[in-house]
Write an enzyme that holds these catalytic residues in place. Structure first.
Site, mmCIF file in Angstrom:
data_model
loop_
_atom_site.group_PDB
_atom_site.id
_atom_site.type_symbol
_atom_site.label_atom_id
_atom_site.label_comp_id
_atom_site.label_asym_id
_atom_site.label_seq_id
_atom_site.Cartn_x
_atom_site.Cartn_y
_atom_site.Cartn_z
ATOM 1 N N ILE A 1 0.874 -1.191 0.000
ATOM 2 C CA ILE A 1 0.000 0.000 0.000
ATOM 3 C C ILE A 1 0.902 1.230 0.000
ATOM 4 O O ILE A 1 1.729 1.371 0.908
ATOM 5 C CB ILE A 1 -0.846 0.073 1.301
ATOM 6 C CG1 ILE A 1 -1.545 -1.256 1.604
ATOM 7 C CG2 ILE A 1 -1.851 1.230 1.242
ATOM 8 C CD1 ILE A 1 -2.029 -1.363 3.048
ATOM 9 N N HIS A 2 0.787 2.074 -0.983
ATOM 10 C CA HIS A 2 1.560 3.320 -0.909
ATOM 11 C C HIS A 2 0.999 4.472 -1.737
ATOM 12 O O HIS A 2 1.509 5.584 -1.674
ATOM 13 C CB HIS A 2 3.021 3.090 -1.316
ATOM 14 C CG HIS A 2 3.215 2.986 -2.796
ATOM 15 N ND1 HIS A 2 2.794 1.892 -3.503
ATOM 16 C CD2 HIS A 2 3.756 3.835 -3.701
ATOM 17 C CE1 HIS A 2 3.086 2.070 -4.783
ATOM 18 N NE2 HIS A 2 3.654 3.237 -4.936
ATOM 19 N N ARG A 3 -0.061 4.217 -2.548
ATOM 20 C CA ARG A 3 -0.590 5.309 -3.389
ATOM 21 C C ARG A 3 -1.129 6.429 -2.515
ATOM 22 O O ARG A 3 -1.805 6.180 -1.506
ATOM 23 C CB ARG A 3 -1.753 4.814 -4.269
ATOM 24 C CG ARG A 3 -1.355 3.985 -5.448
ATOM 25 C CD ARG A 3 -1.351 4.774 -6.739
ATOM 26 N NE ARG A 3 -0.010 5.206 -7.088
ATOM 27 C CZ ARG A 3 0.970 4.391 -7.489
ATOM 28 N NH1 ARG A 3 0.762 3.100 -7.624
ATOM 29 N NH2 ARG A 3 2.152 4.866 -7.756
#
Ligand code: UDP
Length: 361
Positions: A208-210
């Site tokens: 998860i990083h957006r």
């Protein structure tokens, strides 16, 4: 001899450069100058990839990171321009859709140096994403557009490409395939388990990083709650991006059931992809890697640039609703997918890029 000046700066760009820089080195008539902007700088977000993937040491380390998008891109523009004036390359090559990509393309275009864009033509059609702004502007000023997929070529054509550039010539649109398939194939045999990793095969691998997920607390909370529920039955492994770690700490979100690990090197990531039972991600690159390793993917976004994976039934777009994520994970866990149509070119993209760079006017 054609001198290519390549701009890299973020994790996925190191992985793409690992195969393209190698192909350039092996191609007669080409030489490369590497510029690392410094956008990603932690040991496990940058150095480890240079070590593991034998990427040549960058000739320029600009050490530019942090600050707002505008500040970061502006500082890069200034420093890249200095390097371009000194090196006088025949072409500037940029990858993907980060601030480093846009700064490199813009600096070159203003000096009338031809630009080559690897991963051209991708669109999410969501202009709130910083990546979408970067890729549209980069494509518009690039002389050579290296498209990974047919959908990318079609996007450009719909937008009226090719355009006439500063040298009076039309842009070249070349469908070359996806260089990330080349890197996955090249390094798969060297995959290694992360240190002290002792889970059985079949776990859920998640990243998860957006910004759309980390910056909107409700979305991040929904995602973590969904993963928590899954983790009651199936281990959920999350190599955690620094931005996500900071947000989770700030929002005091509960992660106790999840197997949180520091960001891993690419060889460890390939091992996790080989041994997991499902990929759950908001990453662009990881969606395709799931496919390369025959795993189904659940994508926690509202759009994807990799539409052929959705059409092939390999990937499911679920947004950031808790119940939708849980339901999709349960349905897809352990499901195998097959690349029957060589959607991404079959691992020959980097060689094609290098061959085409030789013919830059
Ligand atoms: N990756 C990695 N270690 C990690 C997480 C991801 O090596 O801990 C790799 C992943 O396998 C893929 C690339 O980083 O090759 C994707 O980068 P990221 O998700 O940061 O960016 P995006 O593809 O979304 O632009």
């Amino acid at each position: 001899m054609k001198k290519i000046l390549t701009i890299i700066g973020a994790r996925p760009q190191f992985i793409k450069a690992s195969v393209v820089s190698k192909a350039i080195l092996e191609t007669e008539g080409l030489s490369e100058v590497l510029v690392h902007t410094g956008q990603h700088f932690d040991t496990n977000m940058s150095d480890i990839f240079f070590e593991q993937l034998n990427i040549p040491r960058p000739h320029y380390q600009l050490d530019i990171n942090g600050g707002s998008h505008g500040e970061m891109t502006g500082r890069m523009l200034v420093e890249i321009e200095k390097a371009l004036l000194k090196e006088k390359p025949d072409c500037v090559m940029v990858y993907g859709d980060t601030n480093s990509t846009l700064a490199g393309a813009l600096a070159a275009a203003k000096l009338h140096i031809p630009v080559a864009h690897v991963e051209a033509g991708l669109r999410s059609f969501n202009m709130q994403m910083p990546e979408e702004v970067n890729r549209i502007l980069t494509d518009r000023v690039s002389n050579t557009l290296f498209c990974p997929t047919q959908a990318a070529v079609a996007n450009l054509e719909k937008e009226g490409y090719p355009f006439v550039m500063a040298n009076g010539q039309k842009q070249r649109i070349e469908k070359v395939g996806d260089v990330m398939q080349d890197s996955a194939e090249l390094f798969a045999t060297r995959a290694v388990a992360p240190k002290d990793f002792n889970l059985q095969d079949g776990f859920v691998l998640t990243t998860i990083h957006r910004a759309e997920n980390t910056d909107q607390s409700e979305r991040l909370q929904n995602i973590l709650e969904a993963l928590h529920e899954i983790a009651a039955h199936t281990p959920v492994v999350l190599p955690i991006h620094p931005r996500t770690r900071n947000r989770i700490a700030q929002l005091k979100l509960n992660t106790e059931r999840l197997t949180l690990i520091d960001p891993v090197g690419y060889l460890e990531m390939l091992w996790l992809l080989t041994h997991c039972g499902l990929v759950v991600t908001d990453s662009g690159g990881v969606q395709k890697e799931a496919f390369f390793f025959g795993k189904a993917c659940v994508t926690m976004r509202d759009q994807t640039e990799w539409v052929e994976l959705i059409e092939a039934g390999a990937n499911e777009l679920v947004g950031a609703q808790k119940d939708t994520i849980i339901d999709a994970i349960k349905r897809n866990l352990g499901r195998e997918v097959k690349d029957t149509e060589k959607l991404y070119g079959g691992g020959t993209a980097a060689k094609r890029v290098a061959e085409l760079l030789k013919t830059i006017p």
